[in-house]
Design a protein around this motif. Structure first.
Motif, short mmCIF file in Angstrom:
data_model
loop_
_atom_site.label_atom_id
_atom_site.label_comp_id
_atom_site.label_asym_id
_atom_site.label_seq_id
_atom_site.Cartn_x
_atom_site.Cartn_y
_atom_site.Cartn_z
N ASP A 73 8.17 14.16 -8.19
CA ASP A 73 8.88 15.42 -7.92
C ASP A 73 8.97 15.75 -6.43
O ASP A 73 9.56 16.76 -6.06
CB ASP A 73 8.15 16.59 -8.61
CG ASP A 73 8.24 16.47 -10.12
OD1 ASP A 73 9.13 15.74 -10.61
OD2 ASP A 73 7.41 17.10 -10.80
N LEU A 74 8.40 14.92 -5.57
CA LEU A 74 8.33 15.31 -4.15
C LEU A 74 9.65 15.20 -3.40
O LEU A 74 9.89 15.93 -2.44
CB LEU A 74 7.27 14.48 -3.41
CG LEU A 74 5.90 15.13 -3.30
CD1 LEU A 74 5.28 15.36 -4.67
CD2 LEU A 74 4.97 14.28 -2.44
N GLY A 75 10.50 14.30 -3.84
CA GLY A 75 11.80 14.13 -3.17
C GLY A 75 11.63 13.87 -1.69
O GLY A 75 10.83 13.01 -1.28
N ASP A 76 12.33 14.65 -0.85
CA ASP A 76 12.30 14.45 0.60
C ASP A 76 10.94 14.77 1.22
O ASP A 76 10.69 14.42 2.37
CB ASP A 76 13.34 15.35 1.28
CG ASP A 76 14.74 14.86 1.00
OD1 ASP A 76 14.88 13.71 0.50
OD2 ASP A 76 15.69 15.61 1.27
N GLU A 77 10.07 15.45 0.48
CA GLU A 77 8.76 15.81 1.03
C GLU A 77 7.77 14.65 0.96
O GLU A 77 6.67 14.75 1.51
CB GLU A 77 8.19 17.02 0.28
CG GLU A 77 8.92 18.30 0.61
CD GLU A 77 8.21 19.51 0.03
OE1 GLU A 77 7.65 20.29 0.82
OE2 GLU A 77 8.24 19.67 -1.20
N MET A 78 8.14 13.56 0.27
CA MET A 78 7.24 12.41 0.15
C MET A 78 6.99 11.80 1.53
O MET A 78 7.91 11.31 2.19
CB MET A 78 7.90 11.38 -0.76
CG MET A 78 7.11 10.11 -0.92
SD MET A 78 5.78 10.33 -2.12
CE MET A 78 5.00 8.73 -1.97
N PRO A 79 5.75 11.84 2.04
CA PRO A 79 5.50 11.31 3.37
C PRO A 79 5.45 9.78 3.42
O PRO A 79 5.09 9.14 2.42
CB PRO A 79 4.14 11.89 3.74
CG PRO A 79 3.49 12.24 2.46
CD PRO A 79 4.56 12.45 1.43
N TRP A 119 0.81 -1.22 0.00
CA TRP A 119 0.00 0.00 0.00
C TRP A 119 0.85 1.27 0.00
O TRP A 119 0.35 2.37 0.29
CB TRP A 119 -0.98 0.00 1.18
CG TRP A 119 -1.87 -1.21 1.18
CD1 TRP A 119 -1.98 -2.13 2.17
CD2 TRP A 119 -2.75 -1.62 0.13
NE1 TRP A 119 -2.87 -3.11 1.81
CE2 TRP A 119 -3.36 -2.82 0.56
CE3 TRP A 119 -3.08 -1.11 -1.13
CZ2 TRP A 119 -4.29 -3.52 -0.23
CZ3 TRP A 119 -3.99 -1.80 -1.91
CH2 TRP A 119 -4.59 -2.98 -1.46
N SER A 120 2.14 1.14 -0.31
CA SER A 120 3.02 2.31 -0.38
C SER A 120 2.85 3.05 -1.71
O SER A 120 2.56 2.42 -2.74
CB SER A 120 4.47 1.87 -0.23
OG SER A 120 5.34 2.92 -0.60
N GLN A 121 3.06 4.36 -1.69
CA GLN A 121 3.03 5.16 -2.93
C GLN A 121 4.44 5.50 -3.42
O GLN A 121 4.60 6.26 -4.38
CB GLN A 121 2.23 6.45 -2.72
CG GLN A 121 0.74 6.25 -2.69
CD GLN A 121 0.30 5.43 -1.48
OE1 GLN A 121 0.66 5.75 -0.35
NE2 GLN A 121 -0.46 4.37 -1.70
N ALA A 122 5.47 4.94 -2.76
CA ALA A 122 6.84 5.18 -3.22
C ALA A 122 6.95 4.65 -4.66
O ALA A 122 6.50 3.55 -4.94
CB ALA A 122 7.83 4.46 -2.31
N GLY A 123 7.50 5.44 -5.55
CA GLY A 123 7.63 5.02 -6.94
C GLY A 123 6.43 5.37 -7.81
O GLY A 123 6.47 5.20 -9.03
N ASP A 124 5.37 5.90 -7.20
CA ASP A 124 4.21 6.33 -8.00
C ASP A 124 4.62 7.57 -8.80
O ASP A 124 5.06 8.57 -8.21
CB ASP A 124 3.05 6.65 -7.04
CG ASP A 124 1.75 6.97 -7.78
OD1 ASP A 124 1.81 7.62 -8.84
OD2 ASP A 124 0.68 6.58 -7.26
N PRO A 125 4.48 7.54 -10.13
CA PRO A 125 4.98 8.67 -10.94
C PRO A 125 4.36 10.01 -10.60
O PRO A 125 5.00 11.05 -10.80
CB PRO A 125 4.65 8.25 -12.38
CG PRO A 125 3.70 7.11 -12.28
CD PRO A 125 3.93 6.46 -10.95
N ARG A 126 3.17 10.02 -10.07
CA ARG A 126 2.53 11.32 -9.80
C ARG A 126 3.24 12.05 -8.65
O ARG A 126 3.05 13.25 -8.48
CB ARG A 126 1.04 11.15 -9.54
CG ARG A 126 0.63 10.83 -8.13
CD ARG A 126 -0.81 10.41 -8.04
NE ARG A 126 -0.95 9.01 -8.40
CZ ARG A 126 -2.11 8.34 -8.42
NH1 ARG A 126 -3.23 8.95 -8.14
NH2 ARG A 126 -2.13 7.06 -8.73
N TYR A 127 4.03 11.29 -7.87
CA TYR A 127 4.74 11.92 -6.74
C TYR A 127 6.25 12.01 -6.99
O TYR A 127 7.02 12.25 -6.06
CB TYR A 127 4.45 11.16 -5.45
CG TYR A 127 2.96 11.04 -5.17
CD1 TYR A 127 2.17 12.18 -5.05
CD2 TYR A 127 2.35 9.79 -5.03
CE1 TYR A 127 0.81 12.08 -4.82
CE2 TYR A 127 0.98 9.69 -4.80
CZ TYR A 127 0.21 10.83 -4.69
OH TYR A 127 -1.14 10.74 -4.46
#
Ligand SMILES: O=C(O)[C@@H](CO)OP(=O)(O)O
Length: 247
Positions: free
Chosen positions: A141-147, A131-139
């Motif tokens: 550009d978030l870099g370190d801001e990815m929660p 259920w992780s969104q790591a690697g989801d292309p829509r995010y």
């Protein structure tokens, strides 16, 4: 000068119906949720509240709700802006978990601390979790801001830059602004607008698919604290049901 802001939580989602913690998992609306979204748009049209611009998250349930509601209000053509900063609160390791089972496993106090405390996030979600969104292309550009998890305080921290830079300019240009978003990202906006304390915000729940209208003065202060639901009785009943999830 009075500005008009309409907040709309997405209609019932597939995981609302299944009583699962959702967060950043990109689930769709149920048929009931689609009907709620259309009804929300009809209410806007009936009240003569016609949005000039819409802001949404990057999540399907808010995007589809905005589209269905605006279509019903004959405002499907207005400009749209989307930002991850309006996404639902990232629910960390609770994403995908059953709310009732979580309540039974961890008890009332821990369950409510994770759900509604201001500043205690659930444990972080591993990047390799299903259920992780790591690697989801829509995010991308978030870099370190990815929660990997968030509490409401975190949501306010990432929502406010968007509020100030994107939503406030639309309000100050005298546009009727629709923000179609999520239970907890909208709680963040309401807390900010109404100046609700860190303790009292725990008791505030926002129902699905029901327009909440704020008239704001020139200093962006609500003329009516708490705003006004177009159907207050139905909203109160539906908000109580949100509060009782897991029971
Ligand atoms: O699961 C979620 O993402 C949210 C909204 O549906 O739930 P809660 O109301 O428990 O914060």
């Amino acid at each position: 000068m009075t500005y008009t802001l309409v907040l709309l939580r997405h209609g019932e989602s597939e995981w609302n119906a299944k009583n699962l913690f959702t967060g950043w998992v990109d689930v769709d609306l149920t048929e009931k949720g689609r009907v709620e979204a259309v009804r929300g748009g009809e209410q806007l049209r009936e009240a003569g509240l016609l949005p000039d611009v819409v802001h949404t998250s990057l999540q399907r349930r808010a995007i589809t709700t905005a589209h269905l509601a605006l279509d019903a209000a004959d405002r499907h053509w207005i400009p749209v802006r989307r930002s991850w900063r309006l996404n639902e609160r990232h629910y960390g390791a609770l994403q995908g978990k059953d709310k009732k089972q979580t309540l039974e496993q961890y008890g009332e106090e821990q369950f409510m601390t994770w759900r509604r405390s201001f500043d205690v996030p659930p444990p972080p979600l591993d990047d390799d979790d299903q259920w992780s969104q790591a690697g989801d292309p829509r995010y991308a550009d978030l870099g370190d801001e990815m929660p990997r998890t968030e509490c409401l305080k975190d949501v306010i921290g990432r929502m406010l830059p968007y509020w100030e830079s994107a939503v406030v300019p639309d309000l100050e240009a005298d546009r009727t602004v629709l923000v179609a978003a999520h239970g907890n990202s909208l709680r963040a906006i309401v807390k900010h607008l109404d100046g609700i304390s860190d303790e009292d915000i725990a008791g505030l729940n926002i129902p699905t698919g029901m327009p909440l209208v704020y008239r704001l003065d020139g200093a962006l202060q609500p003329t009516v604290v708490g705003g006004e639901y177009l159907d207050p009785d139905a909203a109160a009943e539906a908000a109580a049901a949100v509060a009782n999830q897991g029971r």
